[in-house]
Design an enzyme around this catalytic site. Structure first.
Site, PDB file in Angstrom:
ATOM      1  CB  THR A  14      75.615   2.176  -0.929  1.00  0.00           C
ATOM      2  OG1 THR A  14      76.666   2.408   0.166  1.00  0.00           O
ATOM      3  CG2 THR A  14      75.194   1.023  -0.296  1.00  0.00           C
ATOM      4  CG  ASN A  16      78.716   1.220   4.700  1.00  0.00           C
ATOM      5  OD1 ASN A  16      78.434   0.680   4.935  1.00  0.00           O
ATOM      6  ND2 ASN A  16      79.036   2.132   5.665  1.00  0.00           N
ATOM      7  CE  LYS A  19      75.869   5.142   4.168  1.00  0.00           C
ATOM      8  NZ  LYS A  19      75.794   6.621   2.772  1.00  0.00           N
ATOM      9  CG  ASP A  75      76.911  12.002   2.306  1.00  0.00           C
ATOM     10  OD1 ASP A  75      77.448  11.686   1.418  1.00  0.00           O
ATOM     11  OD2 ASP A  75      76.764  13.247   2.453  1.00  0.00           O
ATOM     12  CB  SER A  76      73.648   9.618   6.646  1.00  0.00           C
ATOM     13  OG  SER A  76      74.770   7.768   5.974  1.00  0.00           O
ATOM     14  CE  LYS A 181      71.207   2.254  12.036  1.00  0.00           C
ATOM     15  NZ  LYS A 181      72.817   2.152  11.371  1.00  0.00           N
TER      16      LYS A 181
HETATM   17  P1  ITT Z   1      79.017   5.305   0.500  1.00  0.00           P
HETATM   18  O1  ITT Z   1      79.501   7.014   0.280  1.00  0.00           O
HETATM   19  O2  ITT Z   1      79.831   4.112  -0.533  1.00  0.00           O
HETATM   20  O3  ITT Z   1      77.615   5.031  -0.095  1.00  0.00           O
HETATM   21  P2  ITT Z   1      80.261   5.713   3.261  1.00  0.00           P
HETATM   22  O4  ITT Z   1      80.451   5.307   4.991  1.00  0.00           O
HETATM   23  O5  ITT Z   1      80.944   6.325   2.921  1.00  0.00           O
HETATM   24  O6  ITT Z   1      79.359   4.686   2.268  1.00  0.00           O
HETATM   25  P3  ITT Z   1      78.639   8.434   3.491  1.00  0.00           P
HETATM   26  O7  ITT Z   1      79.905   9.340   3.060  1.00  0.00           O
HETATM   27  O8  ITT Z   1      77.437   9.213   4.013  1.00  0.00           O
HETATM   28  O9  ITT Z   1      78.819   7.019   3.789  1.00  0.00           O
HETATM   29  O10 ITT Z   1      79.662   8.696   5.459  1.00  0.00           O
HETATM   30  C1  ITT Z   1      77.964   8.403   6.220  1.00  0.00           C
HETATM   31  C2  ITT Z   1      78.764   8.184   7.102  1.00  0.00           C
HETATM   32  O11 ITT Z   1      78.218   8.357   8.076  1.00  0.00           O
HETATM   33  C3  ITT Z   1      79.556   6.563   7.348  1.00  0.00           C
HETATM   34  O12 ITT Z   1      80.807   6.147   6.852  1.00  0.00           O
HETATM   35  C4  ITT Z   1      79.592   6.465   8.962  1.00  0.00           C
HETATM   36  O13 ITT Z   1      80.451   6.839   9.504  1.00  0.00           O
HETATM   37  C5  ITT Z   1      78.768   7.004   9.737  1.00  0.00           C
HETATM   38  N1  ITT Z   1      76.928   7.013   9.956  1.00  0.00           N
HETATM   39  C6  ITT Z   1      76.482   7.116   8.857  1.00  0.00           C
HETATM   40  N2  ITT Z   1      74.860   6.614   9.246  1.00  0.00           N
HETATM   41  C7  ITT Z   1      75.114   5.426   9.729  1.00  0.00           C
HETATM   42  C8  ITT Z   1      74.414   4.878  10.882  1.00  0.00           C
HETATM   43  O14 ITT Z   1      72.962   4.363  10.819  1.00  0.00           O
HETATM   44  N3  ITT Z   1      75.174   4.404  12.103  1.00  0.00           N
HETATM   45  C9  ITT Z   1      76.391   4.346  12.198  1.00  0.00           C
HETATM   46  N4  ITT Z   1      77.678   5.140  11.266  1.00  0.00           N
HETATM   47  C10 ITT Z   1      76.408   6.140  10.802  1.00  0.00           C
END
Ligand code: ITT
Length: 205
Positions: A14, A16, A19, A75-76, A181
């Site tokens: 990741t 992020n 995450k 992916d979330s 959380k």
């Molecule tokens: P990676 O792909 O590098 O892991 P990303 O942030 O781009 O990081 P995603 O494509 O899965 O990840 O996007 C998920 C988005 O959904 C994330 O950027 C947040 O905006 C939101 N999100 C997911 N989980 C969350 C959480 O636990 N709390 C708050 N927002 C969340």
């Protein structure tokens, strides 16, 4: 006497930081040796598709190839009932690439301006994937139901946490401690289920 198994090394795929901290806390412990990507040359994550599982597998597979290690990714996204489950898998880019977390939160609040408090049901969804260097793959899904608040609250977490109130709490996700959380989040559920299956992908001792 059976040989004692070494801890299983897992690389978290990741970019992020929010995450990364959560996944490390969920998986860290007796069984897994959890590491980030900083030990390796930078890697480009592939373009994202339209569903969580495809995206999560793509990220984990890219990093398993890049590092030669067992890799996990997620992916979330946030699914808002009043918006036909948008932004969903597009949550990271909701409102356009130029926005940051604060901008996306403002954009979502604006989209829900006319929606009454009792019509603001939503859920966080997470699909976690693990891919071994020889390409074997497993996935697990987690969901966290709740509602979208009318203004941001709290400073914890990341992303949409300041405007998401998980059921049955009366606090925003960003007002919970990281332990709280991780006791209820979509990511914690997905990675705990994944962790149960991860040993099947580990190299033989
Ligand atoms: P990676 O792909 O590098 O892991 P990303 O942030 O781009 O990081 P995603 O494509 O899965 O990840 O996007 C998920 C988005 O959904 C994330 O950027 C947040 O905006 C939101 N999100 C997911 N989980 C969350 C959480 O636990 N709390 C708050 N927002 C969340």
């Amino acid at each position: 006497m059976p040989a004692q198994r070494e801890r299983i090394r897992v690389v978290v795929a990741t970019g992020n930081p929010g995450k990364w901290a959560e996944i490390r806390a969920i998986l860290d412990g007796a069984v897994f040796d959890v590491c980030g990507l900083d030990e390796w040359a930078p890697v480009d994550f592939p373009e994202e598709g339209a569903d969580y599982a495809t995206n999560a597998i793509l990220k984990a597979r890219t990093v398993a190839h890049h590092t030669g290690e067992l890799a996990v990714a997620d992916d979330s996204g946030l699914e808002v009932e009043a918006l036909d489950n948008a932004p969903g898998p597009y949550s990271a880019r909701y409102g356009g690439e130029a926005l940051d977390d604060t901008g996306r939160v403002a954009h979502l609040l604006q989209a829900l301006k006319a929606v009454a408090p009792d019509q603001r049901r939503a859920r966080f969804v997470c699909v976690a994937a693990a891919v071994s260097p020889d390409g074997r793959t497993i996935t697990a899904r987690g969901e966290c139901p709740g509602q979208i608040l009318t203004a941001p609250r709290g400073r914890g977490g990341f992303g949409y946490d300041p405007i998401f109130q998980p059921a049955p709490h009366d606090r925003a996700m960003a007002e919970l401690s990281s332990q709280e959380k991780n006791s209820l989040s979509h990511r914690a559920q997905a990675f705990r289920a994944l962790a149960n299956q991860l040993p099947t992908l580990a190299p033989p001792p």
